[in-house]
Design an enzyme around this catalytic site. Structure first.
Site, short mmCIF file in Angstrom:
data_model
loop_
_atom_site.label_atom_id
_atom_site.label_comp_id
_atom_site.label_asym_id
_atom_site.label_seq_id
_atom_site.Cartn_x
_atom_site.Cartn_y
_atom_site.Cartn_z
N GLY A 472 51.01 39.85 24.06
CA GLY A 472 49.74 41.24 24.25
C GLY A 472 49.11 41.52 25.16
O GLY A 472 47.75 42.29 24.22
N ARG A 634 36.74 39.38 39.51
CA ARG A 634 36.78 41.31 39.33
C ARG A 634 37.98 41.03 38.33
O ARG A 634 39.11 40.60 37.86
CB ARG A 634 38.16 41.38 40.86
CG ARG A 634 38.74 42.78 40.76
CD ARG A 634 39.29 43.18 42.01
NE ARG A 634 40.00 43.55 42.90
CZ ARG A 634 40.73 44.03 43.97
NH1 ARG A 634 41.23 43.15 44.38
NH2 ARG A 634 40.30 45.69 44.95
N ILE A 635 37.26 43.01 37.86
CA ILE A 635 38.55 42.96 36.63
C ILE A 635 39.78 43.83 36.50
O ILE A 635 39.14 45.40 37.34
CB ILE A 635 37.61 44.12 35.51
CG1 ILE A 635 36.86 42.52 34.37
CG2 ILE A 635 38.48 44.33 34.22
CD1 ILE A 635 37.02 41.31 34.28
N ASN A 637 41.73 45.76 34.93
CA ASN A 637 42.14 46.68 34.16
C ASN A 637 40.46 46.90 32.41
O ASN A 637 40.72 46.74 31.89
CB ASN A 637 43.48 46.97 33.54
CG ASN A 637 44.18 47.77 32.97
OD1 ASN A 637 42.66 48.73 32.04
ND2 ASN A 637 45.27 48.70 32.15
N THR A 640 42.22 47.39 29.39
CA THR A 640 43.16 46.29 28.43
C THR A 640 42.41 44.76 28.61
O THR A 640 42.07 44.16 27.73
CB THR A 640 44.51 45.64 29.24
OG1 THR A 640 44.30 45.57 30.08
CG2 THR A 640 45.42 47.12 28.81
N LYS A 707 39.77 36.26 37.48
CA LYS A 707 39.88 34.76 36.68
C LYS A 707 40.50 34.47 35.80
O LYS A 707 40.31 33.55 35.21
CB LYS A 707 38.04 34.74 36.82
CG LYS A 707 37.29 34.63 38.39
CD LYS A 707 35.31 34.40 37.49
CE LYS A 707 34.66 33.34 39.08
NZ LYS A 707 33.61 32.94 38.58
N GLU A 711 41.02 33.75 27.39
CA GLU A 711 39.96 32.75 26.77
C GLU A 711 38.52 33.03 26.85
O GLU A 711 38.10 32.72 26.21
CB GLU A 711 40.39 31.97 27.30
CG GLU A 711 42.06 31.84 27.00
CD GLU A 711 42.72 30.41 27.53
OE1 GLU A 711 42.21 30.03 28.74
OE2 GLU A 711 43.29 29.46 26.30
MO1 MOS Z 1 46.30 30.06 25.92
S1 MOS Z 1 45.80 28.58 24.12
O1 MOS Z 1 46.34 28.75 27.10
O2 MOS Z 1 48.09 31.01 24.87
#
Ligand code: MOS
Length: 744
Positions: A472, A634-635, A637, A640, A707, A711
């Protein structure tokens, strides 16, 4: 230069969006293969004990019931072999369903009832009688405070905390200002919308295709092929779409085992879907107790930093998630002590959940930093900048790039932080107390070996594939963008395929490493394809590219052209037609540049600013505004990526104010195992969220300079909100989630 094939970085709609919203996207439980049988899992009502007997007979008499599987009749599997090794990722020895008569946790899968229809299977499962001998269980970590131990057989990738440096105890005692507090947060369970499910299609030759919900098809394939003695060819695993993962799909979950076992035994296709309740039975973010001691010098620099964490694990596996390690590198401090321990309980093994360990650790560290700043009379942003780490003191290495300072500055500016009155309870909006808080965080930038394949056909279409997944997060879209850009094709001409063990191998989708890892493989394979195309183009009659080297040309707007003389160009479609070939193929992999990477510490960072409004009479907390400033290379997109971080902020609101799984220790069972009682934010809880990406260039992390952002966005959000609650009310809540009863 205007190019319609310049895609990297652009806010781009999800290429899989139409399939998802029209229902064309198929999820694991939606593959309606012929002659399908249905399995329903029976879960243990007790937390510990022995299974005395499974009374299958009456159930087997029900018309339509095909089989009842339990430890009593489980087929002979590889794991009954003494030499069997459970080396599935993430490393460790996962729980083996139906292995023996022992009950090790509440809701343990005890039996699988298979029938011709789902309804019959569910009914039969509901009346299946199982006799247990109950034993005393321990599920309360509060009673195990003194029984923590250092993990020994942790999962692969587990990094023990770095050894202490300086004189953390002595310097803390001497410090001008000191704090020491305990911080606690409850367990949380992954709650993706899509339930875990596997549809195992049984083929007449005895091979299977498992349509599974997993973040790693290769990992799932390895797991089942080993247990059931199938060759890789006989066990194909497919996950085209996933309705959310958050880490819950890193491990093969038990419905995969159940479904494959039943299919092989019955020689028939079988689907097993878990219920929402059963989604609370296979891993969670662990209940964690943390202790932080901080001391400052008169100039506001940190004199000492100590951080200790204790969390639960199961009795059969050591789950580790570091927790404290990042605390030794986020701030400059020469006197540091970090500790990490586990305690065994009669629960299922915890499981990685978005930013495992770091999300947990940052709650304690970043609330403590706020407390320390307050104690020392410093502004929380100023305090962090005074203690800015220019190098990674854990690793004694420079950062490959780090623009956290800009996150602080740009985030503060966007939020309007300079208007903050530092005194708690000093800001109001009518009868609401207003609080402004901030926090920050760090996560790892990782690249893993990945492979990809590209096929360019005579109609000018490019298909690129790699067996990664899209939980997702936008994998389909960013890979399509990278491929379109590197071969200079319109994005509509590019298709990216994933989630199938027939495709080139990719690692689990996790750790925020997919963009870096698979993205680099896609870039590499497109460059391979580009070289092949150039070769073909040079064979064309009167080719203007005859003498060009690969570095002399660029792929733009459907053409290969000379960089220095763009009028000298060949149309890519013409190249294939001239060559007489139907297609061109390339396959290659990408591995990290270890030499470069070993010399650096590679991380993404963020700073979060939150506003809360607290109704003093009711104790209700509203998060009215959040600014999350992220530096993550670098981003790829902007659209998203922003969505990713928005989702993280929502989850942070959840961690701060709502989300916890509550155990009734009398039963050793999580009681609120449903969407009604496991609270997460709804639209009304989500107000003004702003995401800001700080530009960051990094040539070490990977050739794309990305990067990963899966998370980092979650880091610091919960702490920033908890800190804002303190600023609003003057009450410091150290046990999350912050609920009404803690404020009144
Ligand atoms: Mo993530 S907790 O490495 O799906």
């Amino acid at each position: 230069m205007s190019q319609y094939t310049n895609y990297i970085g652009k806010p781009t709609n999800r290429v899989d969006g139409p399939a998802k919203v029209t229902g064309a996207a198929k999820y694991a439980a939606e593959f309606n293969v012929p002659n399908l049988a249905y399995g329903v899992v029976v879960s243990s009502p007790i937390a510990k004990g022995k299974i005395i007997k499974v009374y299958s007979k009456p159930v087997l008499k029900i018309p339509g019931v095909l089989a009842v599987f339990s430890h009593e009749n489980v087929p002979n599997l590889a794991w009954f072999d003494r030499n069997y090794k459970d080396d599935v990722a993430p490393g460790g020895s996962p729980f083996r369903p139906l292995h023996d008569n022992e009950v090790k946790f509440s809701q343990q899968p005890i039996a699988l009832v298979v029938a011709d229809t789902f309804e019959v299977a569910r009914y039969a499962a509901s009346i299946l009688e199982i006799e247990y001998e109950e034993e005393d269980h321990e599920t309360d970590i509060e009673l195990k405070r003194t029984e923590g131990f250092m993990p020994g057989r942790g999962k692969s990738g587990w990094m023990p905390p770095p050894p202490p440096r300086g004189k953390p105890d002595k310097e803390w005692k001497k410090a001008a200002h000191r704090i020491e507090h305990e911080y606690i947060h409850g367990a949380q369970h992954h709650n993706p919308m899509e339930m875990f499910a596997t549809t195992t299609e049984y083929h007449p030759d005895g091979s299977i295709t498992a349509y599974d919900k997993t973040q790693g098809v290769y990992n799932a394939q390895q797991y089942i092929s080993k247990i059931f003695g199938l060759s890789k060819k006989q066990a194909r695993v497919v996950t085209e779409y996933m309705g959310g993962g958050f880490g819950s799909g890193l491990r093969p979950q038990y419905q995969l085992f159940m479904s494959v076992m039943a299919a092989l035994e019955l020689k028939r296709s079988v689907r097993v879907t878990l219920t929402r309740q059963q989604m609370f039975s296979f891993g969670h973010r662990p209940y964690t107790l943390q202790y932080v001691k901080l001391g400052t010098n008169p100039d506001g620099t940190l004199a000492a930093l100590q951080h200790h964490a204790l969390h639960e694990t199961s009795r059969f596996e050591e789950y580790t998630e570091n927790v404290v390690n990042w605390s030794g590198m986020l701030y400059q401090c020469d006197n540091v002590k970090l500790g990490y321990q586990l305690a065994e309980l009669d629960v299922y093994t915890p499981l990685d959940m978005r930013a495992p360990g770091a999300a947990t650790g940052s709650i304690a560290l970043e609330i403590a930093m706020d407390e320390m700043a307050f104690e020392a009379g410093l502004d929380p942003v100023d305090f962090r900048i005074r203690n800015y780490a220019e190098t990674d003191q854990n690793m004694k290495k420079p950062f490959s790039s780090k623009r956290l300072r800009d996150c602080y500055h740009q985030g503060a500016a966007k939020f309007g932080w300079e208007k903050r009155n530092p005194r708690p309870r000093s800001m109001r909006d009518g009868n609401m107390l207003v609080g402004w808080g901030m926090a920050g965080g760090v996560w790892d930038a990782t690249q893993k070996k990945s492979a990809a394949k590209a096929t360019l056909t005579a109609d000018g279409r490019l298909e690129v594939s790699s067996a990664t997944s899209d939980i997702g997060t936008g994998t389909y879209t960013i890979m399509t963008q990278i491929a379109a850009q590197y071969l200079g094709l319109p994005i509509e001409a590019v298709t990216f395929k994933l989630g199938d063990t027939d495709l080139p191998e990719a690692p689990l989708e996790g750790g925020s490493w997919t963009a870096a890892s698979v993205g680099t493989a896609v870039k590499n394979v497109c460059e391979e394809m580009g070289k092949k195309l150039l070769k073909q183009a040079q064979k064309m009659k009167g080719s203007p590219l005859k003498k060009a080297k690969f570095d002399d040309v660029e792929f733009v707007n459907g053409q290969i052209r000379l960089r220095l003389d763009p009028d000298q160009a060949v149309v890519i479609r013409d190249v294939l037609q001239a060559s007489g070939k139907e297609k061109l193929e390339a396959e290659t992999s990408a591995t990290p540049n270890m030499l470069k990477q070993m010399q650096h510490s590679m991380h993404s960072h963020n700073a979060v600013f939150a506003e809360v409004k607290v109704d003093e009479d009711l104790g209700t907390v509203h998060v009215t505004r959040v600014v999350n400033a992220v530096a993550a290379g670098r981003i790829l997109n902007l659209k998203t990526a922003r969505s990713q971080v928005l989702g993280s902020i929502v989850w942070g609101i959840s961690m701060a104010l709502m989300e916890e799984t509550i155990m009734d220790h009398k039963f050793g069972r999580y009681m609120n195992h449903n969407y009604a009682e496991y609270h997460i934010p709804v639209n009304a809880d989500v107000r003004d969220l702003q995401v800001l990406f700080v530009e960051e260039e990094d040539e070490v992390v990977n050739p794309l300079g990305v990067k990963g952002i899966g998370e980092i966005g979650l880091l610091g959000v919960a702490a920033a909100i908890a800190n804002a609650v303190f600023h609003a009310t003057g009450k410091r809540v150290r046990t999350l989630p912050v609920m009404i009863d803690k404020l009144l």
